[in-house]
Enzyme design. Structure first.
Site, PDB file in Angstrom:
ATOM      1  N   ARG A 111       0.834  -1.201   0.000  1.00  0.00           N
ATOM      2  CA  ARG A 111       0.000   0.000   0.000  1.00  0.00           C
ATOM      3  C   ARG A 111       0.871   1.255   0.000  1.00  0.00           C
ATOM      4  O   ARG A 111       2.072   1.205   0.226  1.00  0.00           O
ATOM      5  CB  ARG A 111      -0.930  -0.004   1.214  1.00  0.00           C
ATOM      6  N   LYS A 124       1.598   1.876   7.293  1.00  0.00           N
ATOM      7  CA  LYS A 124       1.964   1.075   8.450  1.00  0.00           C
ATOM      8  C   LYS A 124       2.834   1.860   9.426  1.00  0.00           C
ATOM      9  O   LYS A 124       3.392   2.904   9.103  1.00  0.00           O
ATOM     10  CB  LYS A 124       2.706  -0.189   8.002  1.00  0.00           C
ATOM     11  N   TYR A 147      -1.041   4.513  10.673  1.00  0.00           N
ATOM     12  CA  TYR A 147      -1.369   3.524  11.692  1.00  0.00           C
ATOM     13  C   TYR A 147      -0.162   3.347  12.603  1.00  0.00           C
ATOM     14  O   TYR A 147       0.979   3.287  12.132  1.00  0.00           O
ATOM     15  CB  TYR A 147      -1.710   2.170  11.057  1.00  0.00           C
ATOM     16  N   HIS A 163      -0.629   1.474  16.236  1.00  0.00           N
ATOM     17  CA  HIS A 163      -0.837   0.260  17.027  1.00  0.00           C
ATOM     18  C   HIS A 163       0.234   0.135  18.105  1.00  0.00           C
ATOM     19  O   HIS A 163       1.005  -0.839  18.166  1.00  0.00           O
ATOM     20  CB  HIS A 163      -0.846  -0.978  16.131  1.00  0.00           C
ATOM     21  N   GLU A 199      -5.834   4.653  13.818  1.00  0.00           N
ATOM     22  CA  GLU A 199      -6.745   3.720  14.489  1.00  0.00           C
ATOM     23  C   GLU A 199      -7.424   4.289  15.724  1.00  0.00           C
ATOM     24  O   GLU A 199      -8.342   3.654  16.263  1.00  0.00           O
ATOM     25  CB  GLU A 199      -6.010   2.421  14.858  1.00  0.00           C
ATOM     26  N   ASP A 210      -2.620  -6.992  14.871  1.00  0.00           N
ATOM     27  CA  ASP A 210      -2.002  -5.668  14.950  1.00  0.00           C
ATOM     28  C   ASP A 210      -2.008  -5.123  16.368  1.00  0.00           C
ATOM     29  O   ASP A 210      -1.150  -4.312  16.740  1.00  0.00           O
ATOM     30  CB  ASP A 210      -2.747  -4.675  14.040  1.00  0.00           C
TER      31      ASP A 210
END
Length: 372
Positions: free
Chosen positions: A15, A75, A94, A96, A118, A270
């Protein structure tokens, strides 16, 4: 503002953080967009598409990080990327952080202002920047689960939908949220015998009405969960506590009650995973076995369908990216409490309560961080 988008370097991550359409919008707003060369190729976007949108192609990630005021990714930043972040720079991606103390430590040390997709919220209590990838991962979960169940991959050799005279596979989906509802939809569409577990009776009622009896629902008590997991051919973990580590809902001891060759797909990996035996894998080596049970725990499942995922994510993140660029992160967060909920670190301080609780770290209220 200079907005930078480096190529993703996590294994098998195809991505890209900014689509050509998003770049075009940012340029129209008066911003400069820096794209690392070939960053969009994995999603089907060549450099020429970005040039046509008014973006500037740069040769290296180092240049992107050095020149950009805001970094937009998909990511979480890898170790080498975290070392390139600096105080005063905005990172929008993101993160996490709850199961990742090493990343949290590095982001705090960088002094960067890090806003996590998120934990951005909306007026309905949803997670608008997590939802599109949850939809993708949920729809992928039965597909990869069916593949994991194939005998050549160590599975039971069970076809999800069965055939005339042979019953379908039993699929248990733990969690009736965005991931769970999409997983259930695809599994039921493939002909499986599907049961969804959740602790919300209104949610179970909604699912029952939505699917018109095409699946079963069950309250997610420990007893019901243990019984259904033991009977399942495929278990899909689809639970989420926003920003926090996923709860461990299936213990290693429970694996012994499952059928040899049964499969687990942990979509919550994740956030640390919801099975005690889960650990993150990659698309290169997605499956491993524990006590005869096959585990699929790829931490970036949507990366497998990079073009669909990138466009869906770009549609969701673009308004927030533009707000951050147009107003600056501080004013944008002041104007939008839902964006402020995405603030995870600023100036060396942790600002996400769920992460602080998971890691046992002191947290500064996000509202107070605005004044730093």
């Amino acid at each position: 503002m200079k907005i930078g988008c480096p190529q993703e370097i996590k294994p098998q991550e195809y991505r890209v953080g900014i689509t050509p359409n998003a770049a075009r919008e940012a340029v129209a707003h008066g911003h400069q967009v820096l794209i690392e060369t070939d960053a969009g190729l994995g999603s089907g976007f060549p450099d020429a598409d970005y040039v046509a949108a008014g973006a500037t192609i740069v040769d290296t990630a180092e240049t992107v990080f050095a020149e950009a005021d805001m970094i937009v990714k998909v990511k979480e930043p890898q170790r080498v990327e975290r070392a390139r972040l600096r105080e005063g720079q905005v990172l929008f991606t993101y993160l996490h952080l709850a199961p990742d103390p090493a990343q949290t430590k590095d982001l705090l040390a960088s002094g960067a202002t890090c806003i996590a997709y998120e934990t951005v919220t909306d007026s309905r209590g949803g997670l608008p920047l997590l939802a599109p990838m949850s939809e993708v991962a949920g729809r992928l979960a039965p597909q990869v689960g069916a593949w994991t169940l194939q005998k050549a991959n160590g599975g039971r050799g069970v076809l999800l939908g069965g055939v005339p005279g042979v019953g379908p596979a039993r699929v248990v989906v733990i969690g009736g949220g965005v991931v769970g509802i999409n997983a259930a939809r695809v599994a039921a569409g493939m002909g499986a015998d599907v049961t969804v577990l959740d602790r919300s009776i209104p949610r179970l009622s909604y699912l029952d009405d939505l699917f018109h009896g095409r699946l079963k629902t069950s309250y997610a008590s420990k007893g019901n969960t243990a019984e259904l997991v033991a009977e399942a051919d495929l278990v899909i973990g689809a639970v989420l506590v926003p920003g926090a580590a996923a709860p461990k809902l299936v213990s290693r001891a429970q694996l012994s009650t499952m059928k040899p060759g049964a499969a687990i797909v942990d979509v919550a990996i994740d956030q640390g995973g919801c099975f005690e035996t889960s650990h993150a894998t990659t698309h290169d080596e997605p499956i491993y076995e524990v006590d005869g049970i096959m585990h699929y725990c790829v931490a970036n499942m949507p990366g497998a369908v990079a073009r669909t995922s990138t466009i869906a994510l770009g549609n969701a993140t673009m308004p927030f990216m533009l707000a951050l660029a147009d107003k600056g992160w501080r004013q944008a967060c002041k104007d939008d409490p839902h964006l402020l909920a995405g603030l995870n670190t600023h100036a060396g301080r942790l600002t996400c309560p769920a992460v602080g609780e998971a890691l046992g770290m002191e947290v500064l209220a996000a509202e107070e961080a605005l004044a730093l």
